[in-house]
Enzyme design. Structure first.
Site, mmCIF file in Angstrom:
data_model
loop_
_atom_site.group_PDB
_atom_site.id
_atom_site.type_symbol
_atom_site.label_atom_id
_atom_site.label_comp_id
_atom_site.label_asym_id
_atom_site.label_seq_id
_atom_site.Cartn_x
_atom_site.Cartn_y
_atom_site.Cartn_z
ATOM 1 N N LYS A 26 0.891 -1.219 0.157
ATOM 2 C CA LYS A 26 -0.062 -0.022 -0.041
ATOM 3 C C LYS A 26 0.743 1.349 -0.148
ATOM 4 O O LYS A 26 0.795 2.065 -0.936
ATOM 5 C CB LYS A 26 -0.960 0.085 1.264
ATOM 6 C CG LYS A 26 -2.038 1.269 1.262
ATOM 7 C CD LYS A 26 -2.742 1.222 2.503
ATOM 8 C CE LYS A 26 -3.658 0.183 2.664
ATOM 9 N NZ LYS A 26 -4.865 0.693 2.387
ATOM 10 N N ARG A 96 -3.456 2.739 8.899
ATOM 11 C CA ARG A 96 -3.782 1.335 8.131
ATOM 12 C C ARG A 96 -2.403 0.434 8.114
ATOM 13 O O ARG A 96 -1.369 1.151 7.703
ATOM 14 C CB ARG A 96 -4.223 1.463 6.777
ATOM 15 C CG ARG A 96 -5.507 2.272 6.755
ATOM 16 C CD ARG A 96 -5.835 2.629 5.373
ATOM 17 N NE ARG A 96 -7.085 3.243 4.892
ATOM 18 C CZ ARG A 96 -8.431 2.898 4.571
ATOM 19 N NH1 ARG A 96 -8.583 1.684 4.357
ATOM 20 N NH2 ARG A 96 -9.442 3.849 4.506
ATOM 21 N N GLY A 105 -7.753 -7.751 4.358
ATOM 22 C CA GLY A 105 -8.876 -7.805 5.793
ATOM 23 C C GLY A 105 -8.158 -8.642 6.789
ATOM 24 O O GLY A 105 -8.938 -8.781 7.905
ATOM 25 N N MET A 107 -5.690 -7.506 8.862
ATOM 26 C CA MET A 107 -4.963 -6.779 9.829
ATOM 27 C C MET A 107 -5.929 -5.776 10.109
ATOM 28 O O MET A 107 -6.851 -5.397 9.503
ATOM 29 C CB MET A 107 -3.557 -6.415 9.309
ATOM 30 C CG MET A 107 -2.574 -7.636 9.500
ATOM 31 S SD MET A 107 -0.951 -7.033 9.117
ATOM 32 C CE MET A 107 -0.981 -6.554 7.306
ATOM 33 N N ARG A 352 -3.518 -1.281 -6.262
ATOM 34 C CA ARG A 352 -2.577 -2.628 -6.401
ATOM 35 C C ARG A 352 -3.030 -3.334 -7.253
ATOM 36 O O ARG A 352 -4.206 -3.179 -8.260
ATOM 37 C CB ARG A 352 -2.946 -3.045 -4.980
ATOM 38 C CG ARG A 352 -4.211 -3.494 -4.860
ATOM 39 C CD ARG A 352 -4.299 -4.296 -3.325
ATOM 40 N NE ARG A 352 -5.811 -4.421 -3.006
ATOM 41 C CZ ARG A 352 -6.470 -4.838 -1.997
ATOM 42 N NH1 ARG A 352 -5.490 -5.039 -0.852
ATOM 43 N NH2 ARG A 352 -7.807 -4.871 -1.676
ATOM 44 N N HIS A 468 -17.248 -16.563 4.080
ATOM 45 C CA HIS A 468 -15.846 -17.160 4.454
ATOM 46 C C HIS A 468 -15.776 -18.423 3.624
ATOM 47 O O HIS A 468 -14.592 -18.522 2.930
ATOM 48 C CB HIS A 468 -15.719 -17.464 5.780
ATOM 49 C CG HIS A 468 -14.397 -18.137 6.275
ATOM 50 N ND1 HIS A 468 -13.984 -19.293 6.160
ATOM 51 C CD2 HIS A 468 -13.247 -17.319 6.481
ATOM 52 C CE1 HIS A 468 -12.898 -19.304 6.477
ATOM 53 N NE2 HIS A 468 -12.309 -18.222 6.514
ATOM 54 N N ARG A 574 5.332 -46.562 -11.954
ATOM 55 C CA ARG A 574 5.412 -47.261 -10.940
ATOM 56 C C ARG A 574 4.956 -48.845 -11.204
ATOM 57 O O ARG A 574 3.712 -48.805 -10.796
ATOM 58 C CB ARG A 574 4.934 -46.720 -9.634
ATOM 59 C CG ARG A 574 5.399 -45.583 -9.171
ATOM 60 C CD ARG A 574 4.816 -44.876 -7.979
ATOM 61 N NE ARG A 574 5.688 -43.711 -7.356
ATOM 62 C CZ ARG A 574 5.424 -42.535 -7.323
ATOM 63 N NH1 ARG A 574 4.401 -42.073 -8.186
ATOM 64 N NH2 ARG A 574 6.012 -41.580 -6.569
ATOM 65 N N ARG A 630 10.171 -48.333 -14.203
ATOM 66 C CA ARG A 630 10.574 -48.464 -13.137
ATOM 67 C C ARG A 630 10.622 -49.989 -12.698
ATOM 68 O O ARG A 630 9.408 -50.361 -12.594
ATOM 69 C CB ARG A 630 10.390 -47.715 -12.000
ATOM 70 C CG ARG A 630 11.299 -48.010 -10.776
ATOM 71 C CD ARG A 630 10.920 -46.905 -9.582
ATOM 72 N NE ARG A 630 9.709 -47.066 -8.972
ATOM 73 C CZ ARG A 630 9.201 -46.289 -7.982
ATOM 74 N NH1 ARG A 630 9.737 -45.204 -7.866
ATOM 75 N NH2 ARG A 630 8.003 -46.604 -7.517
ATOM 76 N N SER A 777 17.113 -40.340 -12.979
ATOM 77 C CA SER A 777 15.791 -39.519 -12.464
ATOM 78 C C SER A 777 15.920 -39.394 -10.961
ATOM 79 O O SER A 777 16.000 -40.384 -10.152
ATOM 80 C CB SER A 777 14.680 -40.459 -13.095
ATOM 81 O OG SER A 777 13.531 -39.726 -12.491
ATOM 82 N N THR A 780 12.832 -37.577 -5.671
ATOM 83 C CA THR A 780 12.946 -36.620 -4.822
ATOM 84 C C THR A 780 12.401 -36.959 -3.322
ATOM 85 O O THR A 780 12.207 -36.423 -2.175
ATOM 86 C CB THR A 780 12.895 -35.087 -4.812
ATOM 87 O OG1 THR A 780 11.622 -35.154 -6.107
ATOM 88 C CG2 THR A 780 14.033 -34.671 -5.770
ATOM 89 N N ASP A 782 12.147 -39.815 -2.138
ATOM 90 C CA ASP A 782 13.196 -40.710 -1.196
ATOM 91 C C ASP A 782 14.295 -40.128 -0.803
ATOM 92 O O ASP A 782 14.986 -40.045 0.238
ATOM 93 C CB ASP A 782 13.287 -42.021 -2.144
ATOM 94 C CG ASP A 782 12.389 -43.157 -1.733
ATOM 95 O OD1 ASP A 782 12.053 -43.306 -0.558
ATOM 96 O OD2 ASP A 782 11.948 -43.896 -2.408
ATOM 97 N N CYS A 844 11.195 -37.235 -10.587
ATOM 98 C CA CYS A 844 10.001 -37.644 -10.836
ATOM 99 C C CYS A 844 9.410 -37.739 -9.358
ATOM 100 O O CYS A 844 8.339 -38.288 -9.209
ATOM 101 C CB CYS A 844 9.989 -39.270 -11.402
ATOM 102 S SG CYS A 844 11.092 -40.303 -10.379
ATOM 103 N N TYR A 864 13.989 -32.542 -18.120
ATOM 104 C CA TYR A 864 12.600 -32.843 -17.905
ATOM 105 C C TYR A 864 12.073 -32.778 -16.463
ATOM 106 O O TYR A 864 12.861 -33.150 -15.467
ATOM 107 C CB TYR A 864 12.070 -33.888 -18.717
ATOM 108 C CG TYR A 864 12.332 -35.193 -18.013
ATOM 109 C CD1 TYR A 864 11.580 -35.772 -16.984
ATOM 110 C CD2 TYR A 864 13.579 -36.078 -18.464
ATOM 111 C CE1 TYR A 864 11.878 -37.128 -16.515
ATOM 112 C CE2 TYR A 864 13.876 -37.447 -17.866
ATOM 113 C CZ TYR A 864 13.026 -37.771 -16.844
ATOM 114 O OH TYR A 864 13.337 -39.075 -16.581
HETATM 115 C C1 PEP Z 1 10.737 -40.877 -5.362
HETATM 116 O O1 PEP Z 1 11.281 -41.364 -4.417
HETATM 117 O O2 PEP Z 1 10.624 -39.760 -5.261
HETATM 118 C C2 PEP Z 1 9.824 -41.467 -6.223
HETATM 119 C C3 PEP Z 1 9.397 -40.994 -7.322
HETATM 120 O O3 PEP Z 1 9.694 -42.846 -5.993
HETATM 121 P P1 PEP Z 1 8.461 -43.375 -5.012
HETATM 122 O O4 PEP Z 1 7.632 -42.093 -4.454
HETATM 123 O O5 PEP Z 1 7.633 -44.439 -5.729
HETATM 124 O O6 PEP Z 1 9.383 -43.864 -3.643
HETATM 125 MG MG MG Z 2 11.258 -43.572 -4.529
#
Ligand code: PEP
Ligand code: MG
Length: 888
Positions: A26, A96, A105, A107, A352, A468, A574, A630, A777, A780, A782, A844, A864
């Site tokens: 503001k 304000r 709304g 604060m 804004r 709400h 999977r 996999r 791959s 993330t 695990d 993945c 990717y």
């Molecule tokens: C992971 O571990 O990120 C993964 C894609 O395998 P999963 O979730 O099947 O363990």
């Molecule tokens: Mg995994």
């Protein structure tokens, strides 16, 4: 030296729009409008860092800040020719909040500050309107009493209602000066009675009280929840804007209103908004009086017989419209504006960037690119990827039979099915258990936000389109039916009572947030179709992005949906999910329970054709696009029965002794299955499983290539590798199978063998593993689990506490922990490519559909991202934005 205060007004300002972090949204935009020479009442902004200082110092306002505020007020006095608190022409102030990120709304605000028993007389005299002065004074006491002194606003409402009833008035506007004076007297008496202290008569005391209250409101429960939901860090703090009041309630040549420079629901290029004659801004917000349309066109469309601003105050309207155009082209975005007309003179109170629906965001971006206001890349970067969810939700199949049990308002689009729950706690609990629920409430309040998040949809029996539940659900992009008054909620007995049917907790209903209908049971849904502006933005996004977007899918339905959303292949299939279906699970169990390799091979031979036909279908759907499959990953006990009844059932089906089965289940029990006998470890213990899967993949590839005419190049992925030797062992088996199938089929098969990076060791040894792996791959899910040592299945019980207590800012299972897990990804990518410069890199884990994580992937140079089908458009957009940001 610390500068606490930035002044604005009189055609200039010390700050500008660039100072948003310091001045809040503001404050920064008020400064910017002053710099543009627009009519803005003069004022000052106390910087956001003062708020942090306020908290760090035990809620003390430093003297230096007080001095700067006083100097700022002297400047306002000079510019307005009024005096704060003393003169015959009193200067009144608005106080304000205004954070860096808009928190509408959440604060507190105080208006008309500076009125006392003395100045109210002067104000009446100066304005020539005693009624206005006393009305302003009572508004001030009411707001200040509530916000600063902490007396519930209902206490004041009651007094006002009581006075109106006594006097026989229906509307506030019917009260005379003397009558308002009487209300003021009662307000002050009540404050003194209830709080044991009088209403402050020193404007300075009022001012510091209000500033302290705005700072304090940064930590109120509403604001804390809102910040939490929108990832706004607590240390940002709020700025405080102290500004000279202008009055929209100074008679019939005065007005106040709000406007969007384009329609925030549809995106249409038209001035959209409303105003009230002879009113203060809070009256528009409060919705007590019905506002009027700004333009003639809108008035006609609404069929209203009350005059538009365009007709009623043509000069002010024309000036306002010119300012709208000016601001839109200056900011190059749709603006949300507040204005006041005081006796014919227009004042701007706020500008804004306007909040909008996903549909409007797309239209505005496309239109603005067409108008040459922004580039295509900017248009792409203007769309919040997460907001696409609003356009992507399934709708009820029109051919489906609808068992309608009630209806309400179509408060938020999309349809959802789930079990009934009646409290937010139940909703959260159910979600943690992986169950889908509809939160059924009489009405919702901010305390319900976590429950609304956890639910698939929200149904309320009370509340309108702006209740709400409706507003919050729309923001979340969740289906919501509100105000379904024909249904009754019996909270005590946990019942939803409808026409002729009574449903209880756990019963399944479907809500259609687009029609307002409530239906019994689960109903077939249709996938949304996207076109027009969406298609254009997506096409521009696809031109802009560098990374490919694949999907995580193993069923034909998911694969088809993902293709329709623009997925460019499968990044993770999977295979274990394919074993849970129908007759397969028992064959799988037969394999697991086999005493020896021969027994396993017999069962695997039965699984082979099933796997093969699954893969053929996936390859056909993907028609030559890359498909990463996999090998079996989860610990085997996941496939086995658990309860006594299940064990008895399975023993019967497999014609084995119950005690033998129980013993085998017990043998397979692990203390830490996630760190146990899973991933490539299974393929090393039981290579015949990997061999069967490899054979199914290669045979399916040959078959699909024959059927579609498009070459298939499967990517076989080995999970949970930590050692190169593990990968080498499994890879050798895959290669041997490939050789056999090639010989049998008499055709060549191109394929890749790669690995998931899910263990810190794999990331660190990536240069060695890449000698064998043709792609990585990043798993993330695990990798986050193994890097933090936090079980992904048990994290929910304490991670929310971590977030609440600020131990972590984000759930690392949602957004990549850039510093830790991210560092491992960077290391693996860099070391892997050092060995093999054409190493294909993808992600993945769930993070592959998270916009912030996608930005990280772009910066790390991944090829990717792969995510669930519905997040594919989000990922395409986020990947484009990341590339645009990197390149631009
Ligand atoms: C992971 O571990 O990120 C993964 C894609 O395998 P999963 O979730 O099947 O363990
Ligand atoms: Mg995994």
């Amino acid at each position: 030296m610390q500068k606490w205060v930035y002044t604005f007004g009189g055609g200039s300002a010390e700050g500008s729009a660039a100072d948003r972090d310091l001045l809040g949204g503001k404050g920064a935009n008020l400064a910017e409008m002053c710099n543009l020479g627009l009519p803005v009442p003069p004022g000052l902004t106390i910087v956001t860092t003062a708020c942090s200082h306020f908290y760090d110092s035990g809620r003390v306002i430093p003297d230096a800040l007080k001095d700067e505020v006083r100097a700022g007020i002297r400047r306002m006095e000079r510019l307005t020719g009024r005096q704060f608190g003393r003169d015959s022409r009193p200067l009144l102030l608005s106080v304000r909040s205004g954070a860096r990120a808009s928190m509408p709304g959440m604060m507190d605000t105080v208006l008309n500050l500076g009125l006392t028993d003395e100045t109210v007389q002067a104000l009446g005299h100066d304005a020539g309107d005693a009624r206005f002065a006393w009305d302003s004074y009572r508004r001030f006491i009411q707001m200040y009493g509530d916000v600063v002194m902490g007396l519930d606003h209902e206490v004041f409402e009651e007094i006002l209602e009581d006075e109106k009833a006594r006097l026989g008035h229906e509307q506030d506007t019917e009260l005379s000066a003397v009558e308002w004076q009487h209300v003021v007297a009662r307000y002050k008496e009540t404050i003194e009675e209830e709080l044991g202290e009088p209403f402050p008569q020193d404007p300075e005391v009022q001012l510091w009280g209000a500033i302290g209250a705005v700072f304090s409101s940064w930590m109120n429960a509403r604001a804390v929840t809102y910040r939490h939901l929108h990832n706004i860090p607590a240390e940002w703090g709020t700025a405080v804007n102290v500004q000279a009041m202008v009055f929209g309630n100074l008679g019939n040549s005065s007005a106040t209103g709000v406007a969007f420079t384009r329609n925030p629901s549809t995106g249409a290029k038209e001035l959209y908004g409303e105003f009230l004659v002879n009113a203060q801004g809070e009256d528009v917000v409060a919705g007590i009086r019905t506002p009027q349309n700004l333009t003639e066109a809108a008035r006609l469309a609404a069929g209203s017989d009350r005059p538009s601003l365009e007709k009623l105050m043509p000069d002010a309207f024309e000036a306002f419209q010119a300012i709208c155009d000016r601001l839109e082209s200056h900011y190059r975005d749709m603006q949300d504006l507040e204005f006041t007309i005081e006796r014919g003179t227009l004042w701007m109170l706020q500008a804004r960037s306007g909040k909008r629906t996903a549909k409007a965001a797309l239209k505005i971006a496309v239109d603005m690119a067409g108008e040459g206001l922004i580039s295509e890349g900017e248009a792409v970067s203007r769309i919040d990827p997460a907001s696409l969810d609003q356009l992507l939700h399934p709708t009820i199949d029109p051919r489906a039979r609808r068992d309608v049990i009630g209806s309400g308002l179509p408060a938020s689009p999309g349809a959802a099915t789930g079990e009934i729950v009646f409290t937010s706690e139940q909703a959260v609990h159910a979600q943690e258990e992986g169950r889908k629920v509809i939160l059924v409430r009489i009405e919702t309040s901010p305390e319900d936000i976590h429950g609304m998040h956890a639910a698939e949809g929200i149904l309320t029996t009370r509340g309108g389109m702006t209740s709400h539940a409706a507003v919050v659900a729309r923001g979340m992009g969740k289906p919501c039916v509100s105000g379904a008054g024909m249904l009754r909620v019996d909270l005590r007995n946990e019942l939803l009572i409808t026409q002729g049917v009574t449903l209880g907790k756990g019963d399944v209903i479907t809500i259609d947030g687009s029609s307002g209908q409530v239906l019994k049971g689960a109903i077939p849904m249709l996938q949304p179709e996207l076109s027009g502006d969406f298609g254009l933005i997506m096409a521009w996004a696809d031109k802009t992005r560098r990374m490919k977007v694949r999907t995580n899918a193993e069923t034909p339905a998911d694969a088809r949906a993902a293709r329709s959303f623009g997925a460019e292949g499968i990044g993770l299939c999977r295979t274990e999910h394919m074993f849970f279906e129908g007759g397969r699970i028992n064959v799988m169990r037969e394999m697991i329970l086999a005493e020896d390799e021969a027994g396993r091979r017999t069962a695997l031979a039965k699984l082979l054709p099933m796997q093969r036909s699954d893969f053929v279908e996936l390859f056909e759907i993907m028609h030559g696009l890359p498909v990463t499959i996999r090998l079996l990953d989860p610990p085997l006990h996941e496939f086995l029965p658990k309860t006594d009844e299940e064990i008895a059932e399975v023993a019967l089906a497999l014609a084995i002794d119950e005690s033998v089965l129980r013993r085998r289940v017990e043998t397979l029990h692990e203390f830490n299955p996630m760190l146990g006998h899973r991933g490539c470890r299974l393929a090393i213990s039981y290579p015949e499983i990997a061999e069967m899967q490899a054979r199914a993949i290669f045979e399916a590839a040959c078959e699909a290539a024959r059927l579609t005419g498009a070459a298939v190049e499967p990517e076989i992925m080995v999970p949970l590798v930590g050692l190169k030797s593990e990968l080498d062992y499994v890879k050798a088996r895959i290669e041997a199978v490939a050789k056999d199938v090639i010989a049998e089929a008499g055709v060549g098969i191109a394929y890749l063998v790669g690995t998931m990076i899910e263990l810190p060791r794999a990331a660190l040894r990536a240069h060695v593993i890449a000698e064998s792996a043709e792609f990585f791959s990043f798993g993330t899910n695990d990798l986050t689990q193994t890097t933090f040592g936090i079980s992904r299945d048990d994290a929910a019980s304490f991670l929310s506490t971590y977030i609440q207590k600020g131990i972590v800012e984000q759930d690392p299972f949602v957004q990549i922990d850039f510093d830790g897990v991210g560092e491992l990804i960077r290391i693996a990518a860099e070391r892997g490519r050092r060995t093999r410069n054409n190493l294909k890199l993808g992600i993945c884990g769930e993070h592959g559909g998270d916009p912030a994580s996608i930005h990280f992937c772009e910066e790390t140079g991944l090829d990717y991202v792969s995510c669930s089908p519905f997040r594919v458009p989000i990922a395409r957009l986020a990947a484009a934005q990341a590339a645009y940001r990197n390149g631009g």
